[in-house]
Motif scaffolding. Structure first.
Motif, mmCIF file in Angstrom:
data_model
loop_
_atom_site.group_PDB
_atom_site.id
_atom_site.type_symbol
_atom_site.label_atom_id
_atom_site.label_comp_id
_atom_site.label_asym_id
_atom_site.label_seq_id
_atom_site.Cartn_x
_atom_site.Cartn_y
_atom_site.Cartn_z
ATOM 1 N N UNK A 1 0.827 -1.206 0.000
ATOM 2 C CA UNK A 1 0.000 0.000 0.000
ATOM 3 C C UNK A 1 0.863 1.257 0.000
ATOM 4 N N UNK A 2 2.008 1.159 -0.638
ATOM 5 C CA UNK A 2 2.956 2.268 -0.654
ATOM 6 C C UNK A 2 2.356 3.534 -1.252
ATOM 7 N N UNK A 3 1.329 3.353 -2.103
ATOM 8 C CA UNK A 3 0.744 4.532 -2.739
ATOM 9 C C UNK A 3 0.144 5.489 -1.710
ATOM 10 N N UNK A 4 -0.305 4.999 -0.542
ATOM 11 C CA UNK A 4 -0.814 5.902 0.490
ATOM 12 C C UNK A 4 0.232 6.961 0.839
ATOM 13 N N UNK A 5 1.456 6.511 1.006
ATOM 14 C CA UNK A 5 2.529 7.410 1.431
ATOM 15 C C UNK A 5 2.999 8.289 0.274
ATOM 16 N N UNK A 6 2.990 7.737 -0.932
ATOM 17 C CA UNK A 6 3.369 8.504 -2.110
ATOM 18 C C UNK A 6 2.350 9.601 -2.391
ATOM 19 N N UNK A 7 1.058 9.238 -2.386
ATOM 20 C CA UNK A 7 0.009 10.215 -2.663
ATOM 21 C C UNK A 7 -0.014 11.327 -1.615
ATOM 22 N N UNK A 8 0.388 11.021 -0.393
ATOM 23 C CA UNK A 8 0.289 11.990 0.696
ATOM 24 C C UNK A 8 1.397 13.040 0.672
ATOM 25 N N UNK A 9 2.416 12.855 -0.150
ATOM 26 C CA UNK A 9 3.527 13.809 -0.187
ATOM 27 C C UNK A 9 3.075 15.157 -0.742
ATOM 28 N N UNK A 10 3.662 16.210 -0.240
ATOM 29 C CA UNK A 10 3.384 17.551 -0.760
ATOM 30 C C UNK A 10 4.625 18.196 -1.373
ATOM 31 N N UNK A 11 5.812 17.837 -0.884
ATOM 32 C CA UNK A 11 7.034 18.447 -1.424
ATOM 33 C C UNK A 11 7.338 17.925 -2.828
ATOM 34 N N UNK A 12 6.995 16.668 -3.085
ATOM 35 C CA UNK A 12 7.157 16.084 -4.421
ATOM 36 C C UNK A 12 5.805 15.491 -4.817
ATOM 37 N N UNK A 13 4.903 16.325 -5.293
ATOM 38 C CA UNK A 13 3.517 15.892 -5.492
ATOM 39 C C UNK A 13 3.379 14.762 -6.503
ATOM 40 N N UNK A 14 2.558 13.778 -6.140
ATOM 41 C CA UNK A 14 2.293 12.638 -7.015
ATOM 42 C C UNK A 14 1.565 13.055 -8.286
ATOM 43 N N UNK A 15 0.858 14.187 -8.241
ATOM 44 C CA UNK A 15 0.124 14.641 -9.415
ATOM 45 C C UNK A 15 1.018 14.740 -10.645
ATOM 46 N N UNK A 16 2.259 15.130 -10.464
ATOM 47 C CA UNK A 16 3.156 15.308 -11.606
ATOM 48 C C UNK A 16 3.412 13.984 -12.306
ATOM 49 N N UNK A 17 3.516 12.929 -11.532
ATOM 50 C CA UNK A 17 3.755 11.599 -12.113
ATOM 51 C C UNK A 17 2.487 11.087 -12.786
ATOM 52 N N UNK A 18 1.359 11.179 -12.094
ATOM 53 C CA UNK A 18 0.107 10.633 -12.622
ATOM 54 C C UNK A 18 -0.330 11.382 -13.876
ATOM 55 N N UNK A 19 -0.260 12.700 -13.845
ATOM 56 C CA UNK A 19 -0.733 13.490 -14.986
ATOM 57 C C UNK A 19 0.129 13.320 -16.225
ATOM 58 N N UNK A 20 1.338 12.819 -16.064
ATOM 59 C CA UNK A 20 2.193 12.575 -17.235
ATOM 60 C C UNK A 20 1.612 11.486 -18.127
ATOM 61 N N UNK A 21 0.909 10.505 -17.535
ATOM 62 C CA UNK A 21 0.308 9.423 -18.322
ATOM 63 C C UNK A 21 -0.721 8.702 -17.457
ATOM 64 N N UNK A 22 -1.919 9.281 -17.273
ATOM 65 C CA UNK A 22 -2.911 8.688 -16.370
ATOM 66 C C UNK A 22 -3.296 7.263 -16.725
ATOM 67 N N UNK A 23 -3.396 6.945 -18.017
ATOM 68 C CA UNK A 23 -3.795 5.593 -18.408
ATOM 69 C C UNK A 23 -2.747 4.561 -18.007
ATOM 70 N N UNK A 24 -1.471 4.918 -18.128
ATOM 71 C CA UNK A 24 -0.408 4.008 -17.726
ATOM 72 C C UNK A 24 -0.372 3.849 -16.209
ATOM 73 N N UNK A 25 -0.738 4.904 -15.480
ATOM 74 C CA UNK A 25 -0.705 4.830 -14.019
ATOM 75 C C UNK A 25 -1.821 3.941 -13.484
ATOM 76 N N UNK A 26 -3.056 4.143 -13.978
ATOM 77 C CA UNK A 26 -4.199 3.454 -13.390
ATOM 78 C C UNK A 26 -4.540 2.114 -14.032
ATOM 79 N N UNK A 27 -4.255 1.919 -15.301
ATOM 80 C CA UNK A 27 -4.284 0.598 -15.929
ATOM 81 C C UNK A 27 -5.644 -0.087 -15.986
ATOM 82 N N UNK A 28 -6.761 0.627 -15.826
ATOM 83 C CA UNK A 28 -8.071 -0.009 -15.934
ATOM 84 C C UNK A 28 -8.392 -0.309 -17.394
ATOM 85 N N UNK A 29 -9.251 -1.325 -17.605
ATOM 86 C CA UNK A 29 -9.600 -1.737 -18.966
ATOM 87 C C UNK A 29 -11.103 -1.593 -19.189
ATOM 88 N N UNK A 30 -11.459 -1.186 -20.390
ATOM 89 C CA UNK A 30 -12.861 -0.987 -20.713
ATOM 90 C C UNK A 30 -13.654 -2.278 -20.553
#
Length: 303
Positions: free
Chosen positions: A154-183
């Motif tokens: 559940x490491x994403x809890x700690x990653x998402x909670x960061x403010x000095x290095x926001x996770x948004x920058x990583x996710x917004x670079x390629x949301x489909x690759x990050x979340x990986x859900x399929x139609x």
């Protein structure tokens, strides 16, 4: 049909904040309390598309996007993350039900929505008749028990909670690759709504704020309730997916919940983590059975 017979609205829940919500009156009015279905991360209310119509046969069903998620409004962030706290979201739920003309209701929450459902039952005990929690233990309990395995899985809890290095920058670079859900797993309309949400940078930021609140203000609220001995006053149903890791982390999840919910029942359900999409018929059946249980008589007053 996708949410056949449901109205789609934007409803003001106070302070000018509006939630997108689908709702439908029961086919057999008066058969049971309204049921509010709360989604998890990174879904929207459309995750319930196969469950909601089944429950609507006997119950008024209300499916909102949580504040910050989907197409609901996104309050400005603050240093203490309070606008994205579960307490604030729970107040939204109570106000939404009032706006739709109801007083008492049942609430079902999955994943992050489970924390909102719990907080709704704790903060509004005079209004919540039944609580159903899917794939979750209270945030304070999860963090109290966090070990190396939790950190690995559940490491994403700690990653998402960061403010000095926001996770948004990583996710917004390629949301489909990050979340990986399929139609094929979500269904076309549900997938399109989910994908619209994860490609909105404002929504991604608000979802991260949800996790930042979880590590700070939400944990403080849970810990304060535990210290004060507050418990859930209504009957509570807890279910967890057989193809997820809640039982691996906690053994018997009901053992974690017993200190919080004196009137407790539950067990595993055959599904992956997104239960409403994996096994909607069985999930709806179990929720309906729980809502139909006779109400336990109140405990006699202590002498």
């Amino acid at each position: 049909m996708f949410f056949e017979g449901f109205a789609l609205d934007r409803i003001d829940v106070g302070n000018g904040l509006r939630l997108r919500v689908r709702h439908r009156a029961a086919e057999d009015p008066g058969d049971g309390p309204p049921v509010v279905l709360l989604h998890g991360h990174p879904r929207t209310h459309t995750t319930w598309y196969a469950v909601a119509p089944l429950l609507a046969r006997r119950h008024t069903v209300i499916c909102p996007d949580l504040r910050g998620y989907g197409q609901s409004d996104k309050p400005p962030s603050t240093v203490d993350h309070e606008p994205h706290s579960k307490r604030a979201m729970a107040a939204d739920v109570a106000a939404l039900v009032t706006a739709l003309g109801h007083d008492r209701f049942a609430v079902v929450g999955h994943d992050r929505g489970a924390y909102v459902a719990l907080r709704t039952a704790l903060d509004h005990p005079d209004r919540v008749e039944r609580l159903t929690v899917l794939d979750a233990v209270p945030i304070g309990e999860a963090l109290r028990r966090a070990d190396a395995r939790f950190a690995r899985e559940w490491w994403h809890w700690f990653f998402f909670a960061q403010t000095r290095k926001p996770a948004e920058r990583v996710i917004n670079a390629d949301p489909d690759a990050w979340y990986l859900a399929r139609e094929e797993d979500l269904g076309a309309e549900n997938y399109a709504d989910y994908r619209r949400a994860i490609h909105d940078p404002d929504t991604v930021h608000a979802m991260m704020e949800d996790y930042r609140a979880g590590m700070t203000v939400d944990r403080a609220h849970d810990d304060a309730d535990r210290a004060a001995g507050r418990v859930i006053s209504c009957p509570t149903l807890v279910m967890w997916a057989t193809r997820d890791d809640l039982a691996d982390l906690y053994g018997d999840p009901l053992a974690v919940w017993r200190d919080w919910a004196p009137d407790l029942r539950g067990g595993p359900i055959e599904a992956g983590h997104h239960i409403a999409e994996d096994n909607p018929a069985e999930l709806a059946r179990r929720i309906e059975e729980f809502l139909a249980e006779p109400q336990s008589p109140p405990s006699p007053p202590k002498s």
